[in-house]
Design an enzyme around this catalytic site. Sequence first.
Site, PDB file in Angstrom:
ATOM      1  N   HIS A  28       0.758  -1.106   0.309  1.00 32.69           N
ATOM      2  CA  HIS A  28      -0.029   0.668   0.416  1.00 32.69           C
ATOM      3  C   HIS A  28       0.914   1.304   0.680  1.00 32.69           C
ATOM      4  O   HIS A  28       1.812   1.540   0.910  1.00 32.69           O
ATOM      5  CB  HIS A  28      -0.595  -0.070   1.506  1.00 32.69           C
ATOM      6  CG  HIS A  28      -1.811   0.733   1.527  1.00 32.69           C
ATOM      7  ND1 HIS A  28      -1.580   2.331   1.903  1.00 32.69           N
ATOM      8  CD2 HIS A  28      -3.068   1.165   1.854  1.00 32.69           C
ATOM      9  CE1 HIS A  28      -2.625   2.932   1.430  1.00 32.69           C
ATOM     10  NE2 HIS A  28      -4.165   2.200   1.859  1.00 32.69           N
ATOM     11  N   ASP A  79       2.991  -4.286   7.759  1.00 33.38           N
ATOM     12  CA  ASP A  79       2.391  -4.103   8.151  1.00 33.38           C
ATOM     13  C   ASP A  79       0.801  -5.022   7.818  1.00 33.38           C
ATOM     14  O   ASP A  79       0.551  -5.603   7.429  1.00 33.38           O
ATOM     15  CB  ASP A  79       2.349  -3.100   6.154  1.00 33.38           C
ATOM     16  CG  ASP A  79       0.094  -2.408   5.970  1.00 33.38           C
ATOM     17  OD1 ASP A  79      -0.509  -2.222   6.955  1.00 33.38           O
ATOM     18  OD2 ASP A  79       0.587  -1.174   5.444  1.00 33.38           O
ATOM     19  N   GLN A  82      -4.175  -5.184   7.257  1.00 32.71           N
ATOM     20  CA  GLN A  82      -5.265  -6.107   6.580  1.00 32.71           C
ATOM     21  C   GLN A  82      -5.560  -7.655   7.274  1.00 32.71           C
ATOM     22  O   GLN A  82      -6.355  -8.600   6.532  1.00 32.71           O
ATOM     23  CB  GLN A  82      -4.948  -6.315   4.946  1.00 32.71           C
ATOM     24  CG  GLN A  82      -5.734  -4.975   4.214  1.00 32.71           C
ATOM     25  CD  GLN A  82      -6.762  -4.561   4.280  1.00 32.71           C
ATOM     26  OE1 GLN A  82      -8.203  -4.634   4.186  1.00 32.71           O
ATOM     27  NE2 GLN A  82      -7.146  -3.160   3.562  1.00 32.71           N
ATOM     28  N   LYS A 121     -10.214  -0.250  10.648  1.00 31.14           N
ATOM     29  CA  LYS A 121     -10.237  -1.838  10.182  1.00 31.14           C
ATOM     30  C   LYS A 121     -11.328  -2.220  10.578  1.00 31.14           C
ATOM     31  O   LYS A 121     -11.201  -4.273   9.753  1.00 31.14           O
ATOM     32  CB  LYS A 121      -9.184  -2.161   8.462  1.00 31.14           C
ATOM     33  CG  LYS A 121      -9.182  -1.228   7.626  1.00 31.14           C
ATOM     34  CD  LYS A 121      -7.973  -1.328   7.287  1.00 31.14           C
ATOM     35  CE  LYS A 121      -7.171  -0.443   6.137  1.00 31.14           C
ATOM     36  NZ  LYS A 121      -7.743   0.340   4.978  1.00 31.14           N
ATOM     37  N   CYS A 152      -4.638   2.619  -3.830  1.00 29.04           N
ATOM     38  CA  CYS A 152      -3.578   2.918  -3.031  1.00 29.04           C
ATOM     39  C   CYS A 152      -2.186   1.803  -3.389  1.00 29.04           C
ATOM     40  O   CYS A 152      -1.829   2.229  -2.638  1.00 29.04           O
ATOM     41  CB  CYS A 152      -4.094   3.332  -1.803  1.00 29.04           C
ATOM     42  SG  CYS A 152      -4.777   4.489  -1.051  1.00 29.04           S
TER      43      CYS A 152
HETATM   44  N1  PMP Z   1      -1.964  -0.798   4.492  1.00 30.20           N
HETATM   45  C1  PMP Z   1      -2.620  -1.264   3.813  1.00 30.20           C
HETATM   46  C2  PMP Z   1      -3.066  -2.393   3.349  1.00 30.20           C
HETATM   47  C3  PMP Z   1      -4.551  -0.787   4.126  1.00 30.20           C
HETATM   48  O1  PMP Z   1      -5.350  -0.987   3.587  1.00 30.20           O
HETATM   49  C4  PMP Z   1      -4.403   0.501   4.464  1.00 30.20           C
HETATM   50  C5  PMP Z   1      -6.059   1.271   4.222  1.00 30.20           C
HETATM   51  N2  PMP Z   1      -6.251   1.669   2.901  1.00 30.20           N
HETATM   52  C6  PMP Z   1      -3.269   0.803   4.891  1.00 30.20           C
HETATM   53  C7  PMP Z   1      -2.091   0.624   5.116  1.00 30.20           C
HETATM   54  C8  PMP Z   1      -3.580   2.814   5.592  1.00 30.20           C
HETATM   55  O2  PMP Z   1      -4.696   2.867   6.967  1.00 30.20           O
HETATM   56  P1  PMP Z   1      -4.982   4.586   7.579  1.00 30.20           P
HETATM   57  O3  PMP Z   1      -5.420   4.808   6.277  1.00 30.20           O
HETATM   58  O4  PMP Z   1      -5.939   3.489   8.452  1.00 30.20           O
HETATM   59  O5  PMP Z   1      -3.307   4.426   8.172  1.00 30.20           O
END
Ligand code: PMP
Length: 419
Positions: free
Chosen positions: A136, A213, A216, A239, A377
């Site tokens: 991401h 990270d 998910q 999430k 993203c």
């Molecule tokens: N990493 C991953 C794999 C994600 O799916 C997301 C959210 N789409 C993020 C990071 C970012 O998370 P946040 O916007 O809640 O900081």
Amino acid sequence: MNTAAHPAPAAGKDSRIDWARIRADFPLLARRVHGKPLVYLDSANTSQKPACVIEAVDRFYREHNANVSRAVHQLGSESTALYEGARNKLAAFLGAHRNEIVLTSGTTQAINLVAYSYALPRLKAGDAILVTTMEHHANIVPWQLVCERTGAHLKVAPITESGELIVEQFVEALGDDVRLACVTHVSNVLGTVNPVKELARECRRRGIPLLIDGSQAAPHLPLDIAAIGCDFYAITGHKMCGPTGTGALWAKREHLEAMPPFLGGGEMIREVKFSGTTFADPPHKFEAGTPNIAGFAGLGAAVEYLQGIGMAGIAVRERELLEYATHALEGVPGLRILGTAPGKAAVISFLIDGVHAHDLATLLDQEGIALRSGHHCAHPLMQFYGVPATCRASLAFWNTFEEIDALVAAIARVRKLLA
Ligand code: PMP
């Protein structure tokens, strides 16, 4: 009722869990959208919230609202207990010690904290940070920013066409130049579950810290951070049934002790003099300013809620939904699924021949079906597959087999419109 050609797994496979009752915990799922029952298939983007989380936030403002750590009055200690209680609950959820949990606004802030407090002071020209093709942007851009300031560079470990990390190439890339490796536990686009224990073992052998990270993973899998053996693990509350603007960084104590603060201000100091300031111990050293106290009251309730169901049961339920949905979608003519790694999580990215992902998602919205279209993203991953966008249906334990049937039926109707 199950009208699809592929029968749902025998009802009550896990007879201890009444999934219909659990679904009823989510008030928003009873909504209608454009006159149709809402089918929410966008949990990888953000999860819906059970009533207990909504009520915890509401109760905070009605009954406890005060700032944390500053007041000696009753409300102040209640508020501090809720905030610190969320840290304790997250620690138990992750299998970690509470002092190793820094509360953040989400994964993005957690990763940036590591980028600026851990990586920036250590990196120099010629050094590298290793990431993978499936990251991401939150696990790419902070590293690019610190690379720009230090002369370090990114290395990228490749994936296969089916969306699996090529572990041998990841390991080969762990050269003497690599100062940090950063990998997603579960891909938000492909659903791939990376072999994080194996990656952590290879990193440890070479003395290279590993950041994972877990955005998910935390909502879907039982986690035991100590057993993974990484150095940093980032999660996001919204999430995992919690409020937006909440999350955490878990880090090994030795790193938190060695890292300088990222943001300065109130709450993070021991003593401030104009001649110099001493800082609070970790994790408070990294929590400057008034935090999202109401949000963490809600996140504490969310963690209790997930634990009440049990992450192992959630994982089984989502696997059944994923298998059913994959089978059903594979029957749609011209539909291609991106990300077919064995053991993947319940995220299905797909494309349909001749149909733009945004058009499909827009028309599905008219049918009450909420799914995401776009690059998720993950531009570099889209570049790898040579597509600008995909549609993504992401499932959660509260989804039903009937909702998957509704998706497939709606896709058929929408295709006729677009034909
Ligand atoms: N990493 C991953 C794999 C994600 O799916 C997301 C959210 N789409 C993020 C990071 C970012 O998370 P946040 O916007 O809640 O900081």
